[in-house]
Write a protein that holds these residues in place. Sequence first.
Motif, mmCIF file in Angstrom:
data_model
loop_
_atom_site.group_PDB
_atom_site.id
_atom_site.type_symbol
_atom_site.label_atom_id
_atom_site.label_comp_id
_atom_site.label_asym_id
_atom_site.label_seq_id
_atom_site.Cartn_x
_atom_site.Cartn_y
_atom_site.Cartn_z
ATOM 1 N N SER A 36 0.838 -1.202 0.000
ATOM 2 C CA SER A 36 0.000 0.000 0.000
ATOM 3 C C SER A 36 0.866 1.243 0.000
ATOM 4 C CB SER A 36 -0.915 0.016 1.223
ATOM 5 O OG SER A 36 -0.165 0.401 2.355
ATOM 6 N N ARG A 37 0.233 2.388 -0.254
ATOM 7 C CA ARG A 37 0.977 3.640 -0.387
ATOM 8 C C ARG A 37 1.803 3.942 0.859
ATOM 9 N NH1 ARG A 37 -0.232 9.169 0.182
ATOM 10 N NH2 ARG A 37 -2.456 8.909 0.460
ATOM 11 N N GLU A 38 1.287 3.536 2.002
ATOM 12 C CA GLU A 38 2.048 3.799 3.224
ATOM 13 C C GLU A 38 3.389 3.087 3.240
ATOM 14 O OE1 GLU A 38 0.086 3.861 7.074
ATOM 15 O OE2 GLU A 38 -1.809 4.101 5.988
ATOM 16 N N ASP A 39 3.499 2.026 2.434
ATOM 17 C CA ASP A 39 4.766 1.279 2.396
ATOM 18 C C ASP A 39 5.714 1.739 1.289
ATOM 19 O OD1 ASP A 39 3.654 -0.329 4.381
ATOM 20 O OD2 ASP A 39 2.692 -1.609 2.885
ATOM 21 N N TRP A 40 5.293 2.739 0.503
ATOM 22 C CA TRP A 40 6.144 3.151 -0.615
ATOM 23 C C TRP A 40 7.435 3.804 -0.138
ATOM 24 C CZ3 TRP A 40 2.254 5.981 -4.418
ATOM 25 C CH2 TRP A 40 1.371 5.013 -4.937
ATOM 26 N N PHE A 41 7.292 4.633 0.901
ATOM 27 C CA PHE A 41 8.444 5.424 1.337
ATOM 28 C C PHE A 41 8.698 5.244 2.829
ATOM 29 C CE2 PHE A 41 6.740 7.619 -2.378
ATOM 30 C CZ PHE A 41 7.879 7.688 -3.166
ATOM 31 N N GLU A 42 9.968 5.264 3.174
ATOM 32 C CA GLU A 42 10.357 5.163 4.581
ATOM 33 C C GLU A 42 10.147 6.508 5.276
ATOM 34 O OE1 GLU A 42 11.221 2.484 5.988
ATOM 35 O OE2 GLU A 42 11.824 1.146 4.364
ATOM 36 N N LYS A 43 10.177 6.476 6.610
ATOM 37 C CA LYS A 43 10.005 7.725 7.364
ATOM 38 C C LYS A 43 11.161 8.695 7.162
ATOM 39 C CE LYS A 43 6.408 6.795 10.390
ATOM 40 N NZ LYS A 43 5.695 7.075 11.615
ATOM 41 N N ASN A 44 12.335 8.148 6.833
ATOM 42 C CA ASN A 44 13.473 9.026 6.595
ATOM 43 C C ASN A 44 13.842 9.038 5.117
ATOM 44 O OD1 ASN A 44 14.111 9.857 9.322
ATOM 45 N ND2 ASN A 44 14.655 7.722 9.640
ATOM 46 N N PHE A 45 14.331 10.200 4.682
ATOM 47 C CA PHE A 45 14.803 10.317 3.298
ATOM 48 C C PHE A 45 16.079 9.487 3.138
ATOM 49 C CE2 PHE A 45 17.179 12.707 -0.053
ATOM 50 C CZ PHE A 45 16.278 12.531 -1.076
ATOM 51 N N PHE A 46 17.022 9.711 4.068
ATOM 52 C CA PHE A 46 18.226 8.885 4.080
ATOM 53 C C PHE A 46 17.964 7.733 5.043
ATOM 54 C CE2 PHE A 46 19.812 13.090 2.851
ATOM 55 C CZ PHE A 46 20.501 12.766 1.694
#
Lengths: 420, 504
Positions: free
Chosen positions: A340-350
Amino acid sequence: MNPCILEPLKERMHFDLIVIGMGLSGLMAAKTATEIGQKTLIIGKGMGSLCLFSNTIDVLGQLPNGIKMKDGLSHWIKDYPGHPYAKVGVEKIENALSSFLSLFPPPYPFQTIDHRNCLLPTGAGTFRPTYLIPITMVGGSLIKEGQTLFVGFKGFKDFYAQYVADQLKCRGVTLPLPNTSYEMTAIALSRLMEIKSFRENIGQEIKKHLRHETQVGFPAFLGLNHPIQVKENLEEMMGAQVFEIPILPPSIPGKRIFNRFKEWLIQKGVTFSLGSSVSKVITKGKRCEGIEVFHPPVTTSFFADRFILATGRFIGGGLRADREKVFEPICHLPVHQPRSREDWFEKNFFAGHSQPIHQAGILTDLSLRPVNERGDQILENVWISGTILANHHCIDEKSREGIEIATGYMAAKQASGIST
Amino acid sequence: MKMITEVLIIGGGATGVGIARDLSWRGIPSILIEKGDFASGASGRNHGLLHSGGRYAVTDPGAARECMAENRILRKIAPHCIEETDGLFVSLPEDGFDYRERFLRACDEVGIQTALLSRDETLELEPELDPNLLSAVKVPDGSIDPFVLILENARDAEEHGAKILLHTEMTSLILDGDKIKEVGAKDLGGGEEYTIKASYIVNATGAWANQFLKLAGLQIGMALSKGSMLITNQRLTHHVINRCRPPSDGDIVVPNHTVSILGTTSVRLEEVENFEVTPHEVSLLIQETSKLVPAIQEARLIRAYAGIRPLFQSETKEDDRAISRGFVLIDHGERDGIKNLITITGGKLVTYRLMAEKTSDLLCKKMGMHTPCSTHLKALPKANRPTGLTEKLKQFSFERVETLCDCELTSRKEVEEFLKTDKLKDLQDILHRTRLAKGSCQGGFCVYRLLGVLHDLRRINGNSNEFLKKFLEERWKGIRPILWGPAVKEEELMEGIYKGIFNL
């Protein structure tokens, strides 16, 4: 319309192979197919990420220092059997790279430093591992503290000599530019650098600033068509080695690569259609029959026996995301992706590892034909190449150009019926 | 270093600087300390609405009256911070006419000028609104730039003798009987420590009020309410668009410079730090505001952010001290026996001046002074300057200017001007004081360029990539909740640059 007129038209619009996408992967596929003798159309909206990010040819920059690329790739393929490189295999990756290299004879050749990754300075004053480098950048792999003078230009906002110099403990100098009515972009400056009088003024000015430095680092815009002439002329005037540093997009070295492919393909009689995006793919059962290109108000159709989809990722337009899912807009192929969209990106950029969305993409069989999650073939005369493929992290792996070249080459071989 | 002053103000939000300005005009010396930059809390994290008071007319006529009065004053004293957009309270079919009638009556009673517009008249003004709307009521809402407003107040205060210390955190507080004897503070940049003796201390820390009071062993009843907002990459409407129904989530769209701000939600929080905008809030805001402006469904969002409203929970015995439900002024001498401490919290950006006036009045009363407030009569320093855009466009069309930020047309010259005048302790300060990093790419290009210029000018010479990484990490908080559609392309570009080309 009279069918007698329609018939030859349809024939003219019929190709052995249509390559959709004009980034490095599409270009490489078109070149490979043309060499095999296929009547090829390459069609693309733009130049892909080639003119954004590609300065050198990354293959697998993530490898630990000092490892020979061939050995690194062999291990990588064992460790990541789903990776695009695993489908191509080490031998064909090497063949593909050789084929790429053959397109760039002197005076603008690409080379490796002893078949290993080398480190080149960047516009942020960092070092970056990469594999094949153009001759204009070789000097960057040799820099030493205090030995290099970095040159920037006041009014050119995408490179700051002092920024780089401060990070690398060297000196920087920022030269004024003549007043012009247009903005000083990398493209504008790359053209100006090819004008002798402009270049000579710069060379003389830098010479005044040189102290002990044996090298001079420029932002990568030393000429679009004749970079070697620019480089050698400057070196002669200043008595120091000149090299180029990759900077913010657009990439002039990327544009040089694009221009070279374009020149070669047109010369070989490939139909080259830049600026057109495919609006629809015509399929019948498991076969793709043709494509439609919509230029309002006209729709043009092209037909072929086989197709290669090399449309890139989000920037290229090969993948799109709405609020629920990632999808492939042209052939409507299933896209392998996080749940799902919530899993696309981590909480941190790095985040310490790649963002999960970057491994989304099209799944294929071993011959690069698209399959679904169960492994069933979806289209039998379509091959997938380039970064749209699933299961790689080209940004973090530093494998973008390598994947593009290797899979473009392999897809064209497969599509042309040559599988060994 | 030891410092002595009459009034020590803690907190550099609108209220704090408003008090510094008010006192300076009354000739009372003050020092203001702020642990971050100006407007780091709710003052800088709101939707930039110049309330007409319409939103409170039905539920809280007192607050509505205050808003309307302050709205009129701010238009006079701070015209350069305000865009006179007017606002519409739009009735959709599901809202019916009941609330609209109550709304019109209530506005009339508190003195908010209204005009009832038919569906066609409304759509002519705002073609992007839902064509099924029933009607709209026009009110004198506007949009306001909180940061410029606060900077201007601070500048004026300093010109009249106030001292302001940014990036200076309060570290200790020494009580002596029924008084605070002195306050310890530390410069977070240079590390210098201060001891500040003041006759009076004003706690203007907003949502942090209880963190301050804890040092004095005190506490007030306060709830923290998170409000989340989204920013679109373009301006969707000319007017502030409100929903004509009782206040609720996602009922406002405010035009602000080149963008529109969609607001807001209301979520109770336990702590004042470490909060984020949740995916649920993003969906809710889009779902609700797109009922007013359907184009929001397809709009490109550039950032999500949230602020914390400090809501005062009335204590029965303190009820009379709550000047209105809007804000609260507490004399800790009367409440807790600490004679020289005052807390001011709650309220709205638009009433910051009134809050400062009431606080300063209380201070004067305690000092036995009778100097009246004059901030409602005196315009802010740059009030007569023409507002930015026309000037800026002229500049860009007649001269070739080196732009650092292509989204918001911020020039290198503008940054260089700032560097000449301001003593900056933190690079983030430059981002606050210019339009850098506020456009579509959210600083993706211009922050690198800013660092480049600073190196060029020899203002910095260290490892700037650490700052760049910190900035990108901070930027990520606002971007991550809205990553879909074209924003994913932008994200891929940013990663391609910073992790790819620059190998950070």
